[in-house]
Design a protein around this motif. Structure first.
Motif, PDB file in Angstrom:
ATOM      1  N   SER A 181     -27.713 -32.508  -7.855  1.00  0.00           N
ATOM      2  CA  SER A 181     -27.982 -31.076  -7.790  1.00  0.00           C
ATOM      3  C   SER A 181     -27.205 -30.214  -6.614  1.00  0.00           C
ATOM      4  O   SER A 181     -26.716 -30.996  -5.822  1.00  0.00           O
ATOM      5  N   ALA A 185     -33.855 -31.391  -3.470  1.00  0.00           N
ATOM      6  CA  ALA A 185     -35.110 -30.836  -3.589  1.00  0.00           C
ATOM      7  C   ALA A 185     -35.938 -30.374  -2.343  1.00  0.00           C
ATOM      8  O   ALA A 185     -36.422 -29.215  -2.110  1.00  0.00           O
ATOM      9  N   SER A 186     -35.630 -31.292  -1.173  1.00  0.00           N
ATOM     10  CA  SER A 186     -36.360 -31.114  -0.008  1.00  0.00           C
ATOM     11  C   SER A 186     -35.838 -30.060   0.636  1.00  0.00           C
ATOM     12  O   SER A 186     -36.798 -29.348   1.617  1.00  0.00           O
ATOM     13  N   ARG A 226     -33.720 -25.041 -13.737  1.00  0.00           N
ATOM     14  CA  ARG A 226     -33.836 -26.529 -13.694  1.00  0.00           C
ATOM     15  C   ARG A 226     -35.372 -26.792 -14.555  1.00  0.00           C
ATOM     16  O   ARG A 226     -35.386 -27.750 -15.256  1.00  0.00           O
ATOM     17  N   GLU A 227     -36.430 -25.963 -14.289  1.00  0.00           N
ATOM     18  CA  GLU A 227     -37.622 -26.439 -14.933  1.00  0.00           C
ATOM     19  C   GLU A 227     -37.615 -26.372 -16.222  1.00  0.00           C
ATOM     20  O   GLU A 227     -38.414 -27.090 -17.053  1.00  0.00           O
ATOM     21  N   SER A 337     -35.151 -35.490 -15.385  1.00  0.00           N
ATOM     22  CA  SER A 337     -35.504 -34.611 -14.197  1.00  0.00           C
ATOM     23  C   SER A 337     -36.851 -33.856 -14.641  1.00  0.00           C
ATOM     24  O   SER A 337     -37.583 -33.317 -13.784  1.00  0.00           O
ATOM     25  N   GLU A 338     -37.196 -33.838 -15.888  1.00  0.00           N
ATOM     26  CA  GLU A 338     -38.511 -33.438 -16.512  1.00  0.00           C
ATOM     27  C   GLU A 338     -39.734 -34.204 -15.709  1.00  0.00           C
ATOM     28  O   GLU A 338     -40.606 -33.382 -15.735  1.00  0.00           O
ATOM     29  N   VAL A 340     -39.338 -35.760 -12.620  1.00  0.00           N
ATOM     30  CA  VAL A 340     -39.016 -36.113 -11.211  1.00  0.00           C
ATOM     31  C   VAL A 340     -38.820 -35.073 -10.403  1.00  0.00           C
ATOM     32  O   VAL A 340     -38.140 -34.059 -10.796  1.00  0.00           O
ATOM     33  N   THR A 341     -39.694 -34.923  -9.301  1.00  0.00           N
ATOM     34  CA  THR A 341     -39.600 -33.738  -8.278  1.00  0.00           C
ATOM     35  C   THR A 341     -38.642 -34.059  -7.329  1.00  0.00           C
ATOM     36  O   THR A 341     -38.166 -33.105  -6.595  1.00  0.00           O
ATOM     37  N   GLU A 342     -38.380 -35.283  -6.843  1.00  0.00           N
ATOM     38  CA  GLU A 342     -37.490 -35.596  -5.800  1.00  0.00           C
ATOM     39  C   GLU A 342     -36.035 -35.634  -6.409  1.00  0.00           C
ATOM     40  O   GLU A 342     -35.791 -35.154  -7.306  1.00  0.00           O
ATOM     41  N   ASP A 343     -35.205 -36.229  -5.376  1.00  0.00           N
ATOM     42  CA  ASP A 343     -33.698 -36.363  -5.564  1.00  0.00           C
ATOM     43  C   ASP A 343     -33.607 -37.272  -6.840  1.00  0.00           C
ATOM     44  O   ASP A 343     -33.976 -38.525  -6.642  1.00  0.00           O
TER      45      ASP A 343
END
Length: 518
Positions: A181, A185-186, A226-227, A337-338, A340-343
């Motif tokens: 990315s 994400a953080s 992304r979502e 990625s659907e 996963v919220t982290e890297d």
């Protein structure tokens, strides 16, 4: 005659690495040639003479250099059983050994660029950094502390903490080139009003009973949020129907169909007829994005092996060709990625429920198959699709920028020597994966994105480096530049500008090249 022999080495050598079928034979070089300088036995190179004369043309370069391919891959020995089989290693040791192996391979990549990961830090280095970290800290009992609570720590507790840090599992440091990315994400910035409005528009389109695919393509051209990227890619690739009510049934049927193929065909990978195909897949998969820990996980590599093997035996006209392994990765990352919220780079896929893993695998297979259906002539015998596209690129560049075209002719640089990989891998070896995903948003929004619009993207990509190309005045320098273009810092903004230029070229030269448009 000796010079001609060296120049045409790749044309005659039947033992070319990385090809199951003789697609890299008499027509063009292998996917990733590695040129290395060799010396006669009685002559030792003088490394103190730094002012060696560079070859100004291909023929001068060939007279002073022997071409040699790495055809004795160590992976061959591993595969044939001269070393302990991977499956026999404990899971923890297997993961570590695979990661170390890939890091060693990544030290010098196939294009010759060093991307070796930083060496582990010693305890002494960590202590020194801690002492120099903050000049405003208090000094208590000879120790550097940042608050009054730290003053109660004694020397033994500091050593204990450092020892504990060394014994705990360390999260791998991801080099910039390997980040999937644009920003972790953080550290993602808050969504702007414009981005929120775009996301709401996508959600509205996707929630309608019958999604307007033309409208969806229109909004996807400039990038997909992304979502909603996973569901949008499934729709734009033709994997899912526009009718919302039918989607769940289609997903269920196609996923069951894929795993039916696994049960029916995967056991035949050791048969005499298919073992060479499986062997090449088994060798190539560890080389796929070696700097990203995600792709070095055994569970992920097994997924890729199944996807590529099933596709190969279901498409005997082409079979498996080196380079197809790269085309799985964007789909796999997007569908992962659907969940996963982290890297994504560090995510442990084995932690997902088995059903989720299976769904990601099946969806990646079908979407990759849809992509390859439109460019399969790139991978049939002698790869005529790629050769036509390289010729088309040469003709297009000669009209867009005559200076670059004549510069290549002056120093005897053939377009096939650098653009073959651009067409074979869809620029995936030239761009970070995060850029490829953004690029594919637009490719899937275009009617013939992968088969036709990609030509104009390659032309725009070449012109992007005009200044650097024209500054190189020797064959060797030009070839090294074109095989190692510095895109490590690229992100969505650079890809957006590249696509805008490609769009401009497409409509300025819509009638060219005529032999390419069918």
């Amino acid at each position: 005659m000796a010079t001609d022999n060296r120049i045409n080495f790749w044309r005659r050598n039947a033992k070319v690495p990385g090809s199951v079928q003789p697609v890299y034979g008499a027509q063009h070089p292998p996917l990733d040639p590695r040129l290395r300088r060799t010396y006669p036995k009685d002559i030792k190179p003088k490394f103190n003479n730094l002012k060696s004369k560079k070859a100004s043309s291909f023929h001068e370069f060939a007279r002073s250099t022997n071409d040699a391919w790495d055809i004795d891959d160590e992976e061959d020995e591993d595969f044939l059983g001269t070393h302990a089989p991977i499956s026999s290693l404990p899971s923890g040791l297997h993961s570590t050994s695979m990661q170390n192996q890939q890091q060693n391979q990544a030290g010098v990549t196939e294009t010759g660029v060093s991307h070796r990961l930083p060496a582990p830090r010693t305890e002494a280095q960590n202590l020194q950094d801690a002492q120099e970290e903050d000049t405003d800290c208090e000094h208590v009992n000879g120790k550097v502390v940042k608050s009054s609570s730290d003053a109660h720590l004694n020397a033994s507790s500091v050593r204990s903490t450092l020892q504990k840090q060394h014994t705990l599992p360390v999260r791998p440091i991801i080099p910039l080139v390997a980040r999937i990315s644009d920003q972790n994400a953080s550290g993602a910035p808050p969504m702007t009003v414009r981005e929120k409005n775009r996301l709401d528009k996508f959600k509205q389109l996707l929630a309608s009973p019958n999604t307007d695919l033309e409208e969806l393509r229109k909004h996807s051209w400039s990038g997909i949020p992304r979502e909603v990227r996973p569901i949008t890619w499934r729709l734009l690739s033709g994997y899912l129907p526009a009718n919302k009510e039918r989607r769940e049934l289609v997903l269920k049927r196609k996923r069951e169909e894929y795993f039916g193929f696994i049960e029916q065909y995967y056991h035949s990978r050791t048969d005499e007829h298919y073992k060479d195909t499986y062997r090449q897949i088994h060798i190539d998969i560890p080389r796929t994005n070696p700097l990203i820990p995600l792709f070095q996980q055994p569970v992920v590599q097994e997924v890729f092996e199944r996807i590529l093997f099933i596709w190969a035996i279901r498409h005997p006209a082409s079979g498996y060709v080196q380079g197809i392994n790269d085309l799985v990765t964007p789909f796999f990352v997007v569908f992962l990625s659907e969940f996963v919220t982290e890297d994504v780079e560090n995510f442990d896929v084995a932690a997902l429920p088995l059903d989720t893993q299976r769904n990601i695998e099946a969806d990646s297979f079908w979407c990759m198959s849809k992509l390859l259906d439109g460019i399969q002539d790139n991978y049939t015998f002698a790869q005529p699709g790629i050769q036509n596209k390289v010729k088309a690129l040469e003709e297009l560049v000669s009209r867009i920028d005559e200076d670059i075209h004549n510069h290549f002719k002056k120093y005897e640089v053939e377009y096939l020597q650098f653009a073959f990989r651009w067409m074979n891998n869809l620029l995936m070896r030239e761009l970070p994966l995060r850029c490829t995903i953004r690029l594919w948003d637009t490719y899937q929004a275009e009617a013939e994105g992968f088969s036709h619009f990609h030509l104009y993207v390659c032309a725009a990509f070449l012109i992007e480096w005009r200044k650097e190309i024209l500054s190189m005045v020797d064959f060797q320098g030009l070839l090294m530049l074109l095989q190692n273009l510095p895109t490590i810092h690229w992100g969505n903004e650079e890809v957006g500008l590249l696509l805008a230029e490609a769009y401009r070229l497409k409509y300025m030269f819509a009638d060219a090249p005529s032999h390419y448009k069918r």
